[in-house]
Design an enzyme around this catalytic site. Structure first.
Site, mmCIF file in Angstrom:
data_model
loop_
_atom_site.group_PDB
_atom_site.id
_atom_site.type_symbol
_atom_site.label_atom_id
_atom_site.label_comp_id
_atom_site.label_asym_id
_atom_site.label_seq_id
_atom_site.Cartn_x
_atom_site.Cartn_y
_atom_site.Cartn_z
ATOM 1 N N CYS A 130 0.811 -1.225 0.000
ATOM 2 C CA CYS A 130 0.000 0.000 0.000
ATOM 3 C C CYS A 130 0.844 1.275 0.000
ATOM 4 O O CYS A 130 0.320 2.367 -0.227
ATOM 5 C CB CYS A 130 -0.967 0.000 1.169
ATOM 6 S SG CYS A 130 -2.021 -1.449 1.192
ATOM 7 N N HIS A 263 -3.056 7.114 2.717
ATOM 8 C CA HIS A 263 -3.531 5.840 2.157
ATOM 9 C C HIS A 263 -4.947 5.591 2.655
ATOM 10 O O HIS A 263 -5.253 5.792 3.832
ATOM 11 C CB HIS A 263 -2.589 4.718 2.595
ATOM 12 C CG HIS A 263 -3.120 3.359 2.271
ATOM 13 N ND1 HIS A 263 -3.611 3.036 1.026
ATOM 14 C CD2 HIS A 263 -3.250 2.234 3.040
ATOM 15 C CE1 HIS A 263 -4.026 1.776 1.034
ATOM 16 N NE2 HIS A 263 -3.822 1.281 2.238
ATOM 17 N N ASN A 293 -10.201 -0.113 0.154
ATOM 18 C CA ASN A 293 -8.736 -0.022 0.172
ATOM 19 C C ASN A 293 -8.211 -0.590 -1.154
ATOM 20 O O ASN A 293 -8.290 -1.802 -1.377
ATOM 21 C CB ASN A 293 -8.206 -0.813 1.378
ATOM 22 C CG ASN A 293 -6.692 -0.784 1.488
ATOM 23 O OD1 ASN A 293 -5.994 -0.391 0.559
ATOM 24 N ND2 ASN A 293 -6.181 -1.222 2.618
HETATM 25 O O1 UT7 Z 1 -3.769 -1.361 3.547
HETATM 26 C C1 UT7 Z 1 -2.920 -1.662 4.592
HETATM 27 C C2 UT7 Z 1 -3.339 -1.008 5.790
HETATM 28 N N1 UT7 Z 1 -4.413 -1.752 6.428
HETATM 29 C C3 UT7 Z 1 -5.036 -1.179 7.411
HETATM 30 O O2 UT7 Z 1 -4.776 -0.050 7.719
HETATM 31 C C4 UT7 Z 1 -6.043 -1.989 8.193
HETATM 32 C C5 UT7 Z 1 -5.913 -1.630 9.648
HETATM 33 N N2 UT7 Z 1 -6.879 -2.307 10.502
HETATM 34 C C6 UT7 Z 1 -8.176 -1.999 10.483
HETATM 35 O O3 UT7 Z 1 -8.620 -1.178 9.705
HETATM 36 C C7 UT7 Z 1 -9.082 -2.639 11.519
HETATM 37 O O4 UT7 Z 1 -8.294 -3.348 12.445
HETATM 38 C C8 UT7 Z 1 -10.116 -3.592 10.879
HETATM 39 C C9 UT7 Z 1 -11.150 -2.799 10.112
HETATM 40 C C10 UT7 Z 1 -9.453 -4.598 9.978
HETATM 41 C C11 UT7 Z 1 -10.857 -4.371 11.973
HETATM 42 O O5 UT7 Z 1 -11.465 -3.452 12.871
HETATM 43 P P1 UT7 Z 1 -11.330 -3.672 14.432
HETATM 44 O O6 UT7 Z 1 -12.109 -2.606 15.081
HETATM 45 O O7 UT7 Z 1 -9.871 -3.784 14.735
HETATM 46 O O8 UT7 Z 1 -12.092 -5.046 14.646
HETATM 47 P P2 UT7 Z 1 -11.534 -6.412 15.258
HETATM 48 O O9 UT7 Z 1 -10.625 -7.095 14.307
HETATM 49 O O10 UT7 Z 1 -11.055 -6.169 16.657
HETATM 50 O O11 UT7 Z 1 -12.856 -7.264 15.372
HETATM 51 C C12 UT7 Z 1 -13.910 -6.855 16.272
HETATM 52 C C13 UT7 Z 1 -15.048 -7.822 16.111
HETATM 53 C C14 UT7 Z 1 -14.646 -9.295 16.207
HETATM 54 O O12 UT7 Z 1 -15.676 -9.984 16.835
HETATM 55 P P3 UT7 Z 1 -15.572 -10.368 18.404
HETATM 56 O O13 UT7 Z 1 -14.327 -11.201 18.517
HETATM 57 O O14 UT7 Z 1 -15.451 -9.065 19.126
HETATM 58 O O15 UT7 Z 1 -16.819 -11.107 18.682
HETATM 59 C C15 UT7 Z 1 -14.575 -9.718 14.760
HETATM 60 O O16 UT7 Z 1 -14.815 -11.104 14.616
HETATM 61 O O17 UT7 Z 1 -15.637 -7.640 14.815
HETATM 62 C C16 UT7 Z 1 -15.715 -8.926 14.157
HETATM 63 N N3 UT7 Z 1 -15.587 -8.709 12.741
HETATM 64 C C17 UT7 Z 1 -16.637 -8.492 11.936
HETATM 65 N N4 UT7 Z 1 -17.949 -8.435 12.178
HETATM 66 C C18 UT7 Z 1 -18.751 -8.170 11.142
HETATM 67 C C19 UT7 Z 1 -14.444 -8.674 11.995
HETATM 68 N N5 UT7 Z 1 -14.746 -8.424 10.704
HETATM 69 C C20 UT7 Z 1 -16.101 -8.312 10.648
HETATM 70 C C21 UT7 Z 1 -17.006 -8.064 9.606
HETATM 71 N N6 UT7 Z 1 -18.321 -8.006 9.903
HETATM 72 N N7 UT7 Z 1 -16.596 -7.864 8.322
#
Ligand code: UT7
Length: 336
Positions: A130, A263, A293
């Site tokens: 990225c 980005h 993204n």
């Molecule tokens: O391009 C390179 C750069 N990439 C980035 O900058 C990405 C950086 N990271 C992020 O943007 C975020 O970490 C994400 C958007 C990927 C994830 O957001 P988060 O707030 O960190 O969520 P999480 O991974 O902590 O997940 C929270 C909850 C989990 O459920 P439990 O364990 O709390 O029950 C996940 O299973 O959200 C759940 N979850 C979803 N639920 C519905 C994860 N993905 C989804 C989804 N729909 N698509």
């Protein structure tokens, strides 16, 4: 152009400047709800609400079957050439930033060169995920400053939809396909003012597509893997640091930034960066809602959107910031 005007040892100070921008998004647009319906059919649960709240993404574009990274790149490049009012034959350097090339080799840049109907100039890919466009722009700027090139096509192009594991809701809702391009040309006024690139290979595993090809087979998993929270934490730290560092190099301050183009991965990362740099969100170009993204394409696509809707105008000071797999990051400060 007469190369002797701008030799590295000559008296004229040589800079690079963006002469035109272009962008291309594949026709197929998928809203969160449409994607959620498709994922539900395979037993994967997500929702428009979750995606919007956690990322700011509302829709993304996916390339059609048979539509290649080079096709997107060429479409964006043609628009950039038109905006710069020049033809492909005048280009003497082609760099494509991509992690989703058409082939293992040759480079997508060589395929772009062929599709543009030109030959002879150097053409190569840059792989910094990225951060790829910021890397590519910095390399092109260096080559122009030293007289190795006069007019470069710098492209970010990706078909990340091909890398996604649609059973992994933590990643498959985040990415989209697209391409953005600029024509960067030699100038006696800056242009690109300062840039900085970084990498930290200790974090290879937090964002990767670990598969490879060996013996005619795919070896390992060829789909995207991400530790989202680890990437998030690293991203917010390095984006602030590298912006400040580039400003110091340029002898400028946050107040001099007219537009920030980070980005486009997650609106929360962009909001955090803007807050730390004391910039209003009105100064941040945001396309993640409509594009998702698009990795190396995200910054040039956002730049092109803001140039075409006339928010970014000639003379404006713009900070571009990339961050991604590797771990890689970097920033470019430029006067448009
Ligand atoms: O391009 C390179 C750069 N990439 C980035 O900058 C990405 C950086 N990271 C992020 O943007 C975020 O970490 C994400 C958007 C990927 C994830 O957001 P988060 O707030 O960190 O969520 P999480 O991974 O902590 O997940 C929270 C909850 C989990 O459920 P439990 O364990 O709390 O029950 C996940 O299973 O959200 C759940 N979850 C979803 N639920 C519905 C994860 N993905 C989804 C989804 N729909 N698509």
């Amino acid at each position: 152009m007469n190369r002797t005007v701008f030799t590295a040892v000559g008296s004229a100070v040589r800079y690079s400047r963006i002469a035109g921008t272009g962008g291309y998004l594949p026709a197929r647009r998928l809203t969160n709800s449409a994607l959620a319906d498709q994922l539900a059919a395979r037993g994967v649960e997500t929702s428009d609400e979750w995606i919007v709240e956690r990322t700011g993404i509302r829709a993304r574009h996916f390339a059609a079957e048979g539509e290649q990274c080079s096709d997107l790149a060429v479409a964006a490049a043609r628009r950039a050439l038109e905006a710069a009012d020049c033809d492909a034959a005048s280009i003497d350097l082609i760099i494509v930033a991509t992690s989703t090339p058409d082939m293992v080799f040759p480079s997508t840049a060589c395929i772009v060169q062929q599709k543009l109907g030109v030959s002879g100039c150097p053409a190569f890919d840059i792989q910094a995920v990225c951060s790829g466009f910021v890397y590519a722009l910095t390399v092109a700027d260096s080559m122009i400053r030293t007289g190795a090139a006069n007019k470069a096509l710098v492209i970010g192009s990706e078909v990340f939809s091909r890398l996604l594991d649609f059973d992994d809701r933590g990643t498959c809702v985040l990415f989209g396909d697209g391409a953005g391009a600029v024509v960067l040309q030699a100038s006696d006024t800056p242009g690109l003012i300062a840039s900085e690139l970084h990498a930290d290979g200790r974090h290879v595993d937090i964002l990767c597509t670990p598969g490879s090809i060996a013996g005619g087979q795919v070896r390992g998993d060829p789909t995207l893997k991400m530790d989202g929270q680890a990437v998030f934490k690293l991203a917010v730290g390095v984006l602030e640091d590298v912006a400040r560092s580039v400003l110091v190099k340029a002898g400028r301050s946050e107040a001099d930034i007219d537009w920030l183009i980070p980005h486009q991965a997650n609106i929360r990362i962009m909001q955090s960066t803007a807050r730390k740099l004391k910039l209003s969100m009105e100064k941040v170009i945001v396309t993640v809602a409509d594009h998702g993204n698009t990795s190396a394409a995200s910054i040039p696509l956002a730049l092109d959107v803001a140039v075409r809707d006339r928010r970014i105008r000639r003379g404006d000071t713009v900070m571009l910031e990339g961050v991604g797999g590797g771990f890689t990051w970097g920033a470019v400060l430029l006067d448009f």
